[in-house]
Enzyme design. Structure first.
Site, PDB file in Angstrom:
ATOM      1  N   CYS A  25      -4.504  46.284  26.168  1.00 52.15           N
ATOM      2  CA  CYS A  25      -3.238  45.537  26.166  1.00 52.15           C
ATOM      3  C   CYS A  25      -3.261  44.561  24.993  1.00 52.15           C
ATOM      4  CB  CYS A  25      -2.997  44.837  27.498  1.00 52.15           C
ATOM      5  SG  CYS A  25      -4.199  43.554  27.912  1.00 52.15           S
ATOM      6  N   ASN A  85      -5.879  41.115  26.562  1.00 53.96           N
ATOM      7  CA  ASN A  85      -7.061  41.473  27.381  1.00 53.96           C
ATOM      8  C   ASN A  85      -7.370  40.403  28.432  1.00 53.96           C
ATOM      9  OD1 ASN A  85     -10.596  42.250  26.885  1.00 53.96           O
ATOM     10  ND2 ASN A  85      -9.156  43.263  28.215  1.00 53.96           N
ATOM     11  N   CYS A 143      -4.637  39.937  31.068  1.00 54.90           N
ATOM     12  CA  CYS A 143      -3.761  40.225  32.220  1.00 54.90           C
ATOM     13  C   CYS A 143      -3.799  41.716  32.575  1.00 54.90           C
ATOM     14  CB  CYS A 143      -2.319  39.793  31.932  1.00 54.90           C
ATOM     15  SG  CYS A 143      -2.110  38.019  31.659  1.00 54.90           S
ATOM     16  N   ARG A 144      -3.122  42.545  31.791  1.00 57.20           N
ATOM     17  CA  ARG A 144      -2.924  43.943  32.203  1.00 57.20           C
ATOM     18  C   ARG A 144      -4.175  44.798  32.093  1.00 57.20           C
ATOM     19  NH1 ARG A 144       1.883  44.893  28.193  1.00 57.20           N
ATOM     20  NH2 ARG A 144       0.593  43.343  27.110  1.00 57.20           N
ATOM     21  N   SER A 145      -4.861  44.773  30.935  1.00 59.28           N
ATOM     22  CA  SER A 145      -5.975  45.728  30.787  1.00 59.28           C
ATOM     23  C   SER A 145      -7.190  45.382  31.651  1.00 59.28           C
ATOM     24  CB  SER A 145      -6.349  45.946  29.316  1.00 59.28           C
ATOM     25  OG  SER A 145      -6.788  44.777  28.685  1.00 59.28           O
ATOM     26  N   ASP A 203       4.495  43.221  30.044  1.00 54.52           N
ATOM     27  CA  ASP A 203       3.644  42.042  29.859  1.00 54.52           C
ATOM     28  C   ASP A 203       4.053  40.970  30.876  1.00 54.52           C
ATOM     29  OD1 ASP A 203       2.349  39.787  28.995  1.00 54.52           O
ATOM     30  OD2 ASP A 203       2.905  40.030  26.890  1.00 54.52           O
TER      31      ASP A 203
HETATM   32  P1  4NP Z   1      -1.988  40.890  28.390  1.00 53.01           P
HETATM   33  O1  4NP Z   1      -1.002  39.604  28.470  1.00 53.01           O
HETATM   34  O2  4NP Z   1      -1.681  41.563  27.071  1.00 53.01           O
HETATM   35  O3  4NP Z   1      -1.565  41.718  29.571  1.00 53.01           O
HETATM   36  O4  4NP Z   1      -3.390  40.348  28.469  1.00 53.01           O
HETATM   37  C1  4NP Z   1      -0.914  38.630  27.483  1.00 53.01           C
HETATM   38  C2  4NP Z   1      -1.857  37.633  27.420  1.00 53.01           C
HETATM   39  C3  4NP Z   1      -1.749  36.646  26.452  1.00 53.01           C
HETATM   40  C4  4NP Z   1      -0.696  36.677  25.568  1.00 53.01           C
HETATM   41  C5  4NP Z   1       0.233  37.685  25.620  1.00 53.01           C
HETATM   42  C6  4NP Z   1       0.120  38.670  26.581  1.00 53.01           C
HETATM   43  N1  4NP Z   1      -0.586  35.642  24.588  1.00 53.01           N
HETATM   44  O5  4NP Z   1       0.432  35.636  23.863  1.00 53.01           O
HETATM   45  O6  4NP Z   1      -1.470  34.796  24.462  1.00 53.01           O
END
Ligand code: 4NP
Length: 173
Positions: A17, A20, A22-24, A133
């Site tokens: 993702c 790294n 939340c989703r992955s 996201d």
């Molecule tokens: P992820 O979510 O891609 O599912 O881990 C996010 C975590 C952090 C951010 C964006 C999406 N960020 O902009 O910091």
């Protein structure tokens, strides 16, 4: 195509993702639990990584940890890392959460390994084609992520069993 069933080495799966956190890591936790439940730990290895570098070394977002734990997935020990060049040779499947992640890894990935790149939701029930996201969403965004991941990971593991693993799975009981 990844991995021939006649070779006994593991199938390696990388969830990708943006951050790294939340989703992955949630996808890693969900797939690892399914693998454990089906006695396939010796055959399938799962990891996760992000395309961005903002959260390197951090534990998953506390909202993901809480939502995952409520469904029995322990992910708080995971630490964020960024996709690296070696991942394209090491992993057999590189499953991205959304089209932006896919586009970023496609640019990094040597041509010979590009067939490993997919959207995880290619294995989903087709209600969603990507995992949205949840970072700026409320709690329901994190629940939706888990709903989508549970469905897609279940179908993905069925695919792995069909394609690679059936003769090597440990007998139940
Ligand atoms: P992820 O979510 O891609 O599912 O881990 C996010 C975590 C952090 C951010 C964006 C999406 N960020 O902009 O910091």
């Amino acid at each position: 195509m990844p991995q021939d069933a006649s070779t006994a080495r593991q199938v390696r799966v990388l969830m990708v993702c943006l951050g790294n956190i939340c989703r992955s890591p949630s996808a890693q936790g969900v797939l690892e639990k399914l693998i454990e439940n089906q006695g396939l730990q010796h055959l399938v290895e799962v990891d996760s990584a992000g395309t961005g570098d903002w959260h390197l070394g951090e534990a998953p977002d506390s909202r993901s940890v809480t939502a995952a734990a409520a469904r029995g997935y322990e992910i708080d020990h995971l630490r964020a890392r960024q996709v690296e060049r070696h991942d394209f040779t090491r992993f057999d499947y590189i499953l991205c959460m959304d089209r932006s992640n896919l586009s970023t890894v496609r640019e990094l990935c040597p041509r010979a390994h590009r067939s490993k790149l997919q959207l995880l939701m290619d294995y989903g029930d087709s209600s969603h084609d990507t995992v949205p996201d949840p970072y700026y969403s409320g709690a329901q965004g994190f629940e939706l992520v888990l709903d989508l991941l549970e469905d897609a990971c279940d179908r993905f593991l069925a695919h792995l069993r069909d394609e690679h693993l059936d003769e090597q799975a440990e007998p139940a009981g």
